[in-house]
Enzyme design. Sequence first.
Site, mmCIF file in Angstrom:
data_model
loop_
_atom_site.group_PDB
_atom_site.id
_atom_site.type_symbol
_atom_site.label_atom_id
_atom_site.label_comp_id
_atom_site.label_asym_id
_atom_site.label_seq_id
_atom_site.Cartn_x
_atom_site.Cartn_y
_atom_site.Cartn_z
ATOM 1 C CG ASP A 129 2.868 -4.303 -0.682
ATOM 2 O OD1 ASP A 129 3.583 -3.771 -1.119
ATOM 3 O OD2 ASP A 129 3.163 -5.278 0.112
HETATM 4 C C1 BGC Z 1 6.695 -4.908 -0.918
HETATM 5 C C2 BGC Z 1 6.683 -3.917 -0.276
HETATM 6 C C3 BGC Z 1 7.404 -2.806 -0.941
HETATM 7 C C4 BGC Z 1 6.947 -2.556 -2.410
HETATM 8 C C5 BGC Z 1 7.699 -1.555 -3.146
HETATM 9 C C6 BGC Z 1 6.054 -4.616 -2.250
HETATM 10 O O1 BGC Z 1 6.195 -5.883 -3.069
HETATM 11 O O2 BGC Z 1 5.742 -5.890 -0.437
HETATM 12 O O3 BGC Z 1 7.089 -4.009 1.036
HETATM 13 O O4 BGC Z 1 7.561 -1.452 -0.258
HETATM 14 O O5 BGC Z 1 6.923 -3.940 -3.134
HETATM 15 O O6 BGC Z 1 8.738 -2.056 -3.581
#
Ligand code: BGC
Length: 694
Positions: free
Chosen positions: A232
Amino acid sequence: MTEAKIKELVAQMTLEEKAELTSGDGPWKNKAFERLGIPSMWMSDGPHGLRKQENYQEVKDINDSLPAVSLPAECAMAASFDRDLLYRIGAELGKEAQCKKVHLILGPGVNMKRSPLCGRNFEYMSEDPYVAGELGGAYIKGIQSAGVGACVKHYLANSQETRRFTSSSDVDERTLREIYMKAFESIVKDAKPMAVMSSYNKINGTYATANKYFMTDVLRGEWGYEGCVISDWGATHDRAAAVAAGTALTMPGVNETDHEVSNAVKAGILDEKDLDTACEQILKMVFDGVEAHRDDLTVDYDTERAVMREAVEQSAVLLKNKDRILPLQEGSKVAFIGGFARDPRYQGGGSSHVTPIKLTNAYDECGKLAQITYAQGYPEAAKPRLLVGVDLAGDNEQKEAERRSLEPDEKLIAEAVEVAKASDVAVIFAGLPELMESEGEDRKGLDLPPSHNALIEAVSAAQPNTVVVLSNGSPVAMPWIRNVKAVLELYLGGETVGEATANLLFGKVNPSGRLPETFPMKIEDTPCFLSFPGEGDRVPYQEGVYIGYRYYTTKKMPVLFPFGYGLSYTTFVYTDLKADTLDLKEGGNIKVTVNVKNIGKEAGREVVQLYVAPKGGEIKRPVRELRAFDKVYLEPGQEETVSFTLSPSDFAYWDIDKHGFRVAEGEYSILIGRNAFEMVLGEDISCQKEINLL
Ligand code: BGC
C-alpha cells in the site's frame, strides 16, 4: 514475455538497477529502464471508477483526477448479491481503463467489515468472507476480461482507519483462516488477480509488507499465487525486509531508499535470489499489463453508465414498506425533502474518489414522473478536511464550524414540514455526509447527523406518509424507524444514482438488494465494541470468528436489520428443499435443490441464501454460516429450482492443533434463509467420519 525471457532480463540488470526496480516512479508507475527495454505500467485507483492523475506533478488535491464514470461504491455493489452483475461492472471499468491507458486498477478492497464504524467500510464488500470472496472475485474477473489487471487489497486484517499506519491487528490463527484470510484465499485461487496489495497495518506484531508468512508462505506456498505483491502507498518501513518477505514492489516511488536494498544484498542481509524473484514478479506484471494494452478502443460512456444504473437498481435495499407505500404513484404530489435529493451523496472520500462524467439526482429525474415539490430540510454539511489520514487544519474553530454544520436548522425544518403537509407523500433524502465517513478516519458512532434525524422526526410527525431514502456507506441507527412508512437504503450509488432512484421509487424496477452486513440496534451491541479501535497500537480481535451476524445469531441478539435482509415489491415462497445425499463423506459433494416461486403481482429478483449449521459438537462455532447464494429473476407466478453444490469445506472449521480445515464427525443442518435470522426450510446431514482437508 515468457518466464525465460524475464529471467534473462533480470540477469542483465545490475544490483543497483534491480534495487531501483523494487520501488515506483512517482505515485502511479513503476520505473522504466530504456537500456533493457523495460516499460512502465500505469496504475490507478480504484474500486469505484478511475482516479487517473495524469499530470500528477501538478496535482495538489487528492480529488483532482481525469473525469471517469463513478461506479456504485463496493458497499452497494455487494448488496446486489449478483456475481454476473459484478462481473459486468468490472468489465466496463476494465474497458474504460483500457481506453485511458491504465494497466492496473487498484482494487477491489475485500477487507472484512469488523465494525460498522470503520471509516472505509464503503470501500469493502461484506462482514461475510464468502460474500466478499465471491463478489470480489467476479468483479476482478470482469476487470481482467478487458485485459487490465486488478489489485485486490488490503491484505491482511486491515479493518479500521484509526492508527492504520502503525496498529497491529492481533488475530488468532483460527479467526484469520476462517474469516480474515478467506476472501483473499478464494480470490487468489479462483480469480487470479494480477496484483495483491499488502496493507498498512501489522499482523500480530509484524508489518504486513514485511510479513513473510502471509506474503509468501501462505500466498504463494499454500494458495499458489503467481502474481505480484505491491505495498500500500507508504506501507513499507524496511525496504530489504519487504523484498525478503515477498512484497516485490514498494509504492509510491521512494528512490531515496532504493540503496537500502542493494546495500542489504552487499551486507549479506538480503539474499540476492529474493531480489531476483521480486524483480521477476514485477516484470511479469509490467509486461503482462503493457502487452495487453489495446489502442483500438474508445470509451462508450452510455453503455457503461447503463450498467452502473442497473447496478444501483439491483443494489438498493428496501428495508421497510408499510402499507405498500412504495412504489409511488406516477402523477401524485410528492415532497422531496433534504439537500441529498438535489446534491446526492454518491461516493466515498479518499483514494477511491472519482470525478464523475455526469452526475444525476433524484429531484431532476423524478420531476418527469410526478408533481415534485422541494425543501432543503437541513444545512449543507462542511466539506471534510482530511486528506487520507492527514489532518490538515485541526484548529478548534474549524472543528466547531464542522460540528455546527450538522446541527438542525429550525427554519429549514419548519419549511420542510409545510411542504410535506401539502403533499400526498414526503420522501426525505438523508444519510451520512462525507464529513462523517471517509478514508483515513473511523466514524464516531452510528448516528446520522442531528440535522437529518430532527428533520425525519418533524416531517414524519406531520405527514403520515413519510418515506426515507438513505445514502451512506455503512450502517446507521434509525431512532425514527417506527414513525416512517418506508426506508430505501441506496448506500453510495455513484453517478447514475438519480436515474436509478427514480426507477426504484416509481416501481419501474423492483428493489432486490440484500444487506451484506448487519445493521445493529446500537454500537454497544457490536461484537468488537470493547476492542475497536484498540489501545495504543494493539487491536485485539477478541471476538474471534464471531464477526457480524455470526455473533448476533449465536447470541440471539436483536438487531435493527439482519445480514441478508431486504424486501421486494413482490413475495417469494420456498418449497421442496432436497439434498441428493444426507451423508457427508471425504471427497463427496452434496447437491442441494430448492424451489422458489414469485407469488406476487410484480416481477422481481430474489436472493436465495443457504446457511450451514453444526448441530452441537464440542467445538464452539457460530450457529450458522452462509455457504451459498444465488440471485434469480422471476416473473409473477414463475417458479424456478435453484441448485447448489456443497463440498466438505462448507462444513469445516479451522483446527488449531492440526493447522488445517477439518469437518468434525456429527450432525449438521442445511438451511434456506430469507436472511441470517429467518430460516424457512432445513434438511439434516450427517458426517459419520471426520474429514481432514489439509
Ligand atoms: C490506499 C489504497 C490506495 C492507495 C493509492 C492508499 O492510501 O490505502 O487503497 O490504492 O492509497 O491511492
